[in-house]
Design a protein around this motif. Structure first.
Motif, short mmCIF file in Angstrom:
data_model
loop_
_atom_site.label_atom_id
_atom_site.label_comp_id
_atom_site.label_asym_id
_atom_site.label_seq_id
_atom_site.Cartn_x
_atom_site.Cartn_y
_atom_site.Cartn_z
N THR A 53 25.22 5.59 -12.87
CA THR A 53 24.01 4.89 -12.43
C THR A 53 23.27 5.78 -11.44
OG1 THR A 53 24.98 2.70 -12.72
CG2 THR A 53 23.10 2.87 -11.24
N MET A 54 21.96 5.85 -11.62
CA MET A 54 21.10 6.61 -10.71
C MET A 54 20.41 5.62 -9.78
SD MET A 54 18.16 9.37 -11.70
CE MET A 54 19.37 10.41 -12.51
N LEU A 55 20.74 5.72 -8.50
CA LEU A 55 20.15 4.86 -7.48
C LEU A 55 18.97 5.61 -6.86
CD1 LEU A 55 20.56 2.12 -6.03
CD2 LEU A 55 21.82 3.37 -4.27
N VAL A 56 17.78 5.06 -7.02
CA VAL A 56 16.56 5.73 -6.57
C VAL A 56 16.00 4.96 -5.37
CG1 VAL A 56 14.26 6.52 -7.21
CG2 VAL A 56 16.09 6.47 -8.92
N LEU A 57 15.71 5.70 -4.30
CA LEU A 57 15.09 5.13 -3.11
C LEU A 57 13.71 5.77 -2.96
CD1 LEU A 57 18.37 5.51 -2.52
CD2 LEU A 57 17.75 4.44 -0.37
N ARG A 58 12.70 5.05 -3.37
CA ARG A 58 11.33 5.58 -3.38
C ARG A 58 10.63 5.23 -2.08
NH1 ARG A 58 6.35 3.52 -5.34
NH2 ARG A 58 4.90 5.20 -5.89
N ASP A 59 10.12 6.27 -1.41
CA ASP A 59 9.40 6.07 -0.15
C ASP A 59 8.01 5.52 -0.44
OD1 ASP A 59 8.28 6.12 2.32
OD2 ASP A 59 8.86 8.18 2.81
N VAL A 60 7.80 4.27 -0.06
CA VAL A 60 6.51 3.62 -0.29
C VAL A 60 5.79 3.36 1.03
CG1 VAL A 60 7.19 2.58 -2.49
CG2 VAL A 60 7.65 1.37 -0.35
N THR A 61 6.13 4.17 2.04
CA THR A 61 5.50 3.98 3.35
C THR A 61 3.99 4.17 3.24
OG1 THR A 61 7.51 4.83 4.39
CG2 THR A 61 5.54 4.73 5.74
N ALA A 62 3.58 5.22 2.50
CA ALA A 62 2.14 5.47 2.36
C ALA A 62 1.44 4.31 1.66
CB ALA A 62 1.91 6.78 1.59
N GLU A 63 2.06 3.82 0.57
CA GLU A 63 1.47 2.69 -0.14
C GLU A 63 1.41 1.44 0.75
OE1 GLU A 63 3.64 4.72 -1.24
OE2 GLU A 63 3.37 5.26 -3.35
N THR A 64 2.49 1.24 1.52
CA THR A 64 2.51 0.10 2.43
C THR A 64 1.42 0.23 3.48
OG1 THR A 64 4.91 -0.08 2.10
CG2 THR A 64 3.97 -1.24 3.98
N GLU A 65 1.25 1.47 3.96
CA GLU A 65 0.21 1.71 4.96
C GLU A 65 -1.18 1.47 4.35
OE1 GLU A 65 -1.46 2.68 8.64
OE2 GLU A 65 0.58 2.11 8.03
N ILE A 66 -1.35 1.88 3.10
CA ILE A 66 -2.64 1.64 2.43
C ILE A 66 -2.89 0.15 2.27
CG2 ILE A 66 -3.83 1.88 0.22
CD1 ILE A 66 -2.59 4.65 -0.03
N ASP A 67 -1.83 -0.58 1.88
CA ASP A 67 -1.99 -2.04 1.78
C ASP A 67 -2.35 -2.65 3.13
OD1 ASP A 67 -1.41 -1.93 -0.89
OD2 ASP A 67 0.73 -2.39 -0.65
N ARG A 68 -1.70 -2.11 4.18
CA ARG A 68 -2.02 -2.63 5.52
C ARG A 68 -3.46 -2.30 5.88
NH1 ARG A 68 -3.06 -1.01 10.21
NH2 ARG A 68 -2.85 1.17 9.62
N MET A 69 -3.88 -1.07 5.54
CA MET A 69 -5.25 -0.68 5.84
C MET A 69 -6.25 -1.52 5.06
SD MET A 69 -4.73 3.45 6.00
CE MET A 69 -6.48 3.75 6.01
N LYS A 70 -5.88 -1.85 3.81
CA LYS A 70 -6.76 -2.72 3.02
C LYS A 70 -6.89 -4.08 3.69
CE LYS A 70 -5.96 -0.62 -1.51
NZ LYS A 70 -5.37 -0.81 -2.86
N SER A 71 -5.73 -4.60 4.13
CA SER A 71 -5.77 -5.90 4.81
C SER A 71 -6.59 -5.81 6.09
CB SER A 71 -4.34 -6.35 5.13
OG SER A 71 -3.58 -6.49 3.96
N GLU A 72 -6.41 -4.69 6.84
CA GLU A 72 -7.19 -4.51 8.05
C GLU A 72 -8.67 -4.39 7.74
OE1 GLU A 72 -6.34 -4.58 11.14
OE2 GLU A 72 -4.17 -4.76 10.95
N LEU A 73 -8.97 -3.69 6.63
CA LEU A 73 -10.37 -3.55 6.26
C LEU A 73 -10.99 -4.90 5.93
CD1 LEU A 73 -12.84 -1.83 5.53
CD2 LEU A 73 -11.84 -1.53 3.25
N VAL A 74 -10.25 -5.69 5.15
CA VAL A 74 -10.76 -7.02 4.80
C VAL A 74 -10.95 -7.85 6.06
CG1 VAL A 74 -10.20 -9.17 3.63
CG2 VAL A 74 -9.76 -6.98 2.51
N SER A 75 -9.94 -7.76 6.97
CA SER A 75 -10.04 -8.52 8.21
C SER A 75 -11.21 -8.03 9.05
CB SER A 75 -8.74 -8.37 9.00
OG SER A 75 -8.83 -9.01 10.26
N THR A 76 -11.37 -6.68 9.10
CA THR A 76 -12.47 -6.12 9.89
C THR A 76 -13.82 -6.52 9.31
OG1 THR A 76 -11.11 -4.25 10.55
CG2 THR A 76 -13.49 -3.98 10.72
N VAL A 77 -13.95 -6.37 8.00
CA VAL A 77 -15.21 -6.71 7.35
C VAL A 77 -15.53 -8.19 7.54
CG1 VAL A 77 -16.38 -6.91 5.13
CG2 VAL A 77 -15.12 -4.82 5.71
N SER A 78 -14.49 -9.01 7.34
CA SER A 78 -14.72 -10.46 7.46
C SER A 78 -15.07 -10.87 8.88
CB SER A 78 -13.48 -11.22 6.99
OG SER A 78 -12.38 -10.92 7.84
#
Length: 612
Positions: free
Chosen positions: A368-393
């Motif tokens: 079995t190949m156990l893969v640990l994918r770093d999604v910090t950047a994607e999470t940060e982008i999602d956070r930035m999107k949420s911040e953008l929506v919050s900022t715009v709103s």
């Protein structure tokens, strides 16, 4: 008589000899009986003498007639035994020689079966030279019809070069693809007389397609190999072919293994492979970097790291510890989960997506190949999107609502001039606020894309700081802004004036904004060698230590109720960071939560590299 005796066997001869001896004893007994009373007449004495003479004659005759053939026969038997002994000795020596050859052949087979690299074939050719009783030899490896490597035994470099470049024997062998032999007369300075050297070249072919993959060369001085020896040499060539193919296959497997390791090591996701059959665990370079506190046997980029893994130790940095342990235990128990798992490390410092891929061989679970994918950047982008929506709103809705409401009042009602002027001023201020917000978006986008243009000139930071303090002091009654700088020092730098105004203005604006209770704001300037250091310190609410790593990110705002009451887009510090970076400077912050913050900007005085 002699011929008759020679025809008798040993038992018959012994019977005759025993009979003569018994007859002699009988005659002797008769003589003893005649003289039993002690008185012997002359006639009795004569008879007695004749009896003894007859017995003696019989005994001597038996010895002469029987003993000589017997001795002769014993000598013949002795010679026969000696001949048989010599024959037995010869057979024994041949048996020992055969045993030695058989042992050498077995050693050759073992050597051929255990070779894993080209350099090991020196012992192979040595064994073949020993078995064939040749003087010297060589194994030549052939690729694409050309000899590309030689493994010699007992040959000088000159002999090797002559063999490869001038040997017609090898040329014939390469052409005919069959065993070739030749004898030639040699004369050199070492020997006083010319001598013959007998050479043999045996092709080594791939059994699958018959292509020549090597050539075995042997040379001897005594005589040429006979038919049986040539047959044996062909057998050696077949064994060599299998060994060479195995070596090539092993080398190809090693190369494929290295390429696979390089491929997996080049993947940025952390990978852990569990081999259930071999009961081994290996990880790639990304996994070694992610969990460097574990025990590894990392041997470089061309191999995967052997991991001595402890699930409890592996889960120490995982925030969702129990879920992660259950997930990994299922993988180790050969029951890999189908679904993935989202986890974070070090209190949200890094976010990972974990999933398991099963590897099957012959429809059997191999690993079995156990893969640990770093999604910090994607999470940060999602956070930035949420911040953008919050900022715009929040930031856009408020001025738009004001503009819409006041324009509607002005359209529907007859207002006094003073009221109309007040509404127009409010609309103007809100429109300017929107303009600043859009400008911040555009400026940051240009800076990150490298499209922002700067006008480089000599800027006096002392004058700029004094003017900025005067401007922002007019905007607040709760704060007292001070300048701490030695006016006698030179605070001039090469910079973009508008960029420096925006940098210092954002830092002062934040100092005022995040000191809602008022207080002192201190701006200090200091010249250190070829740098000017600007510090803006406030006594406001401060910044939590957990928020410091992300403070200069786009749309990032510290998540607490005190700050949510304070407006802002979260772009000001990101713009300050980009301006400082464009001026080859360094911006950082020191803060104590609840006591205040100090933003420190270090700027070089000269920008010759940028001008160039």
């Amino acid at each position: 008589m002699g011929k008759w005796i020679e025809q008798l066997d040993s038992r018959q001869i012994l019977r005759i000899l025993y009979g003569v001896c018994i007859a002699s004893l009988v005659l002797t007994g008769i003589g003893a009986w005649v003289v039993r009373d002690g008185t012997v007449s002359s006639s009795e004495l004569m008879s007695l003498r004749w009896i003894w003479v007859v017995g003696l004659v019989m005994f001597i005759g038996a010895i002469l007639l029987i003993g000589r053939p017997l001795i002769k026969r014993m000598a013949a038997q002795n010679e026969n035994m000696h001949a048989k002994q010599q024959e037995t000795q010869q057979v024994l020596e041949e048996s020992k020689q055969n045993e030695t050859k058989l042992q050498s052949r077995n050693e050759l087979i073992e050597v051929l079966a255990s070779k894993e690299s080209l350099f090991d074939y020196s012992s192979v050719i040595e064994k073949i030279v020993l078995l064939t009783e040749a003087e010297f030899g060589a194994l030549m490896l052939v690729k694409d019809g050309e000899i590309h490597s030689v493994v010699p035994n007992g040959m000088t470099e000159e002999q090797q070069e002559s063999l490869i470049e001038k040997s017609y024997l090898l040329q014939r062998t390469m052409t005919s693809q069959a065993l070739e032999a030749t004898s030639k007369k040699i004369a050199d300075d070492v020997h006083n007389y010319p001598y013959y050297i007998h050479e043999t070249a045996i092709p080594v072919k791939d059994p699958s397609d018959g292509k020549m993959i090597g050539c075995l060369y042997l040379a001897c001085y005594d005589e040429q190999f006979d038919a049986s020896e040539k047959s044996e040499l062909n057998a050696f060539a077949n064994q060599l072919a299998i060994s060479l193919l195995r070596t090539r296959l092993y080398s190809q497997m090693q190369q494929d293994r290295k390429e696979t390791a390089q491929l997996i090591n080049s993947v940025r996701e952390a990978i852990l492979y569990l081999n259930y059959e071999e009961q081994t665990v290996v990880g790639n370079r990304a996994f070694v970097r992610m969990f460097d506190e574990l025990q590894f046997e990392y041997k470089g980029y061309e191999e995967l790291a052997t991991v001595s893994i402890d699930i409890e130790q592996l889960a120490e940095r995982v925030d969702q510890r129990e879920l992660f342990i259950d997930y990994v235990e299922r993988v180790f128990n050969q029951d890999p989960p189908v679904d993935g798992l989202s986890i974070s490390l070090d209190q949200g410092d890094c976010y990972l997506q974990v999933y398991a891929e099963s590897i099957y061989r012959d429809e059997t679970l191999h690993g079995t190949m156990l893969v640990l994918r770093d999604v910090t950047a994607e999470t940060e982008i999602d956070r930035m999107k949420s911040e953008l929506v919050s900022t715009v709103s929040h930031e856009l809705r408020t001025p738009l609502s004001s503009i819409y409401g006041f324009t509607e009042l002005m359209l529907e009602r007859n207002l006094k001039d003073s009221r109309r002027e007040l509404y127009l001023k409010t609309i103007h201020d809100e429109a300017k606020r929107l303009s600043y917000l859009v400008s911040d978006f555009l400026d940051l986008q240009k800076m990150e894309a490298g499209k922002q243009t700067f006008e480089w000139e000599h800027v006096d930071l002392y004058t700029l700081a004094r003017d900025s303090i005067t401007f922002y002091q007019e905007t607040t009654d709760l704060h007292h802004i001070h300048l701490d700088a030695d006016s006698a020092q030179d605070f001039q730098i090469e910079a973009d004036l508008a960029g420096m105004q925006q940098l210092l203005g954002n830092l002062l604006s934040n100092a005022i904004k995040y000191s809602p209770e008022g207080g002192n704001v201190l701006v200090s300037l200091e010249r250190i060698d070829d740098q000017v250091v600007i510090k803006v310190r406030d006594n406001g609410i401060g910044i939590p230590s957990s928020a410091l790593p992300n403070l200069f990110g786009k749309f990032y705002r510290v998540d607490n109720s005190d700050r949510r009451k304070i407006g802002g887009t979260g772009l000001g510090l990101a713009i300050c960071k980009e301006i400082t970076k464009a001026h080859e400077g360094h911006l950082h912050v020191e803060s104590v939560y609840g006591e205040g913050s100090t933003f420190i900007c270090e700027l070089p005085t000269l920008k010759e590299a940028i001008h160039q």
